[in-house]
Scaffold this active site. Structure first.
Site, mmCIF file in Angstrom:
data_model
loop_
_atom_site.group_PDB
_atom_site.id
_atom_site.type_symbol
_atom_site.label_atom_id
_atom_site.label_comp_id
_atom_site.label_asym_id
_atom_site.label_seq_id
_atom_site.Cartn_x
_atom_site.Cartn_y
_atom_site.Cartn_z
ATOM 1 C CG ASN A 9 50.375 3.529 25.614
ATOM 2 O OD1 ASN A 9 51.788 3.134 25.567
ATOM 3 N ND2 ASN A 9 49.717 3.779 24.353
ATOM 4 C CD1 TRP A 10 53.962 4.859 31.502
ATOM 5 C CD2 TRP A 10 56.191 3.804 31.285
ATOM 6 N NE1 TRP A 10 54.350 4.112 32.728
ATOM 7 C CE2 TRP A 10 55.608 3.580 32.725
ATOM 8 C CE3 TRP A 10 57.357 3.315 31.407
ATOM 9 C CZ2 TRP A 10 56.265 3.343 33.765
ATOM 10 C CZ3 TRP A 10 58.019 2.954 32.246
ATOM 11 C CH2 TRP A 10 57.622 3.038 33.622
ATOM 12 C CE LYS A 11 49.912 7.518 24.072
ATOM 13 N NZ LYS A 11 48.935 8.255 23.377
ATOM 14 C CG HIS A 97 47.911 3.037 20.562
ATOM 15 N ND1 HIS A 97 47.894 4.430 19.937
ATOM 16 C CD2 HIS A 97 47.640 3.554 21.944
ATOM 17 C CE1 HIS A 97 47.835 5.527 20.679
ATOM 18 N NE2 HIS A 97 47.524 4.691 21.742
ATOM 19 C CD GLU A 99 49.806 7.625 19.951
ATOM 20 O OE1 GLU A 99 50.728 6.489 20.566
ATOM 21 O OE2 GLU A 99 49.124 8.155 20.591
ATOM 22 C CD GLU A 169 43.725 4.388 23.516
ATOM 23 O OE1 GLU A 169 44.112 4.611 24.749
ATOM 24 O OE2 GLU A 169 44.534 4.215 22.458
ATOM 25 N N GLY A 175 45.401 12.604 23.866
ATOM 26 C CA GLY A 175 46.566 13.816 23.971
ATOM 27 C C GLY A 175 46.128 15.211 23.695
ATOM 28 C CB SER A 215 41.772 13.476 27.458
ATOM 29 O OG SER A 215 42.832 13.953 26.391
ATOM 30 N N GLY A 236 47.308 7.457 28.594
ATOM 31 C CA GLY A 236 48.765 8.004 28.060
ATOM 32 C C GLY A 236 49.445 8.915 29.298
ATOM 33 N N GLY A 237 49.265 10.325 28.817
ATOM 34 C CA GLY A 237 49.956 11.343 29.326
ATOM 35 C C GLY A 237 49.782 11.366 31.155
#
Ligand code: 13P
Length: 253
Positions: A9-11, A97, A99, A169, A175, A215, A236-237
């Site tokens: 997930n590049w966001k 998600h 977010e 999640e 993150g 994470s 993500g990251g």
């Protein structure tokens, strides 16, 4: 056997040029995926067409949108519909998600509508659920997540849910560098599967891929993915770095 999935997930990160370089590099790590394993790139809307083209001929790698709107079409300036995504051959859509829930007020009911529209247009949802830190500290995470699943998914038929993808999640692990332990992940993934089994039976529950997100990195992926009810990750990251995500892909069961 249900699918094992490493989803990136590049966001709202990377330029198109950076993203294309990353996909090009990562495609080298997808040659020895078995027929049960998939890699998914959830990229910003404007990159979907380009990334999809880069995946031509690869049966194990798919593209995902990070959202879509809960209306079929019409005067909704700036929004993107399931029909539009289908017209550019998008495979998956990440929905709900945390977010989106937090910054864009997406409710379980709205997500049920989005899921219906995606299914109607032949897109595969990746439905996200997960609790905030206060809920985990109060020990009520199971009932919280159960409610998210019931309100957004339980109107679906067994046929519609067969082979579905859910991402658990925990918000406190997104993150933050703080990962759920593999025991915590297994415990709640098994609970989610039992909730699904209680309504749809074991065959449907066992067909659903439940991904862990929060994470995930090269150093912990193998242990987390090794849990019996964890079927890969939504990352993500660490998905923004070629070597990290390549190692995560290699950690699939
Ligand atoms: P991180 O891997 O950066 O914690 O993000 C997880 C996530 O939100 C994936 O959807």
């Amino acid at each position: 056997m249900r699918k094992q999935i490493a989803a990136a997930n590049w966001k709202m990160n990377l330029t198109l040029q950076q993203g294309e370089l990353l996909v090009e590099e990562l495609l080298k790590s997808t040659h020895d995926l078995n027929e049960n394993q998939q890699v998914v790139f959830a990229v910003p809307f404007p990159y979907l067409v380009n990334v999809k083209k880069m995946l031509a001929g690869n049966n194990h790698v798919f593209v995902a949108a990070q959202n879509c709107y809960n209306k079929v079409s019409g005067a909704y300036t700036g929004e993107v519909s399931a029909e539009i995504l289908k017209s550019i051959a998008v495979d998956y859509v990440v929905l709900g998600h945390s977010e989106r829930r937090e910054y864009f007020n997406e409710s379980n009911e709205m997500l049920a509508e989005k899921i219906n529209i995606c299914i109607e247009y032949g897109l595969k949802p990746i439905f996200c659920c997960g609790e905030a830190l206060e809920i985990r500290e109060a020990g009520t995470q199971n009932s919280f997540v159960e409610n998210q699943i019931k309100e957004s998914l339980f109107h679906l038929s067994a046929e519609q849910l067969f082979g579905f993808v859910i991402a658990y999640e925990p918000i406190w692990a997104i993150g933050t560098g703080k990962t759920a332990s593999s025991e915590q992940a297994q415990e709640i993934h098994a609970y989610i599967r039992s909730v699904l089994a209680s309504k749809y039976g074991n065959e449907v529950a066992d067909s659903i891929s439940i991904l862990y997100g929060g994470s995930v990195k090269a150093a912990n992926a193998k242990e987390i993915f090794g849990q019996p009810d964890v079927d890969g990750g939504l990352v993500g990251g660490a998905s923004l770095m070629a070597a990290e995500f390549a190692a995560i892909i290699k950690s699939l069961k």
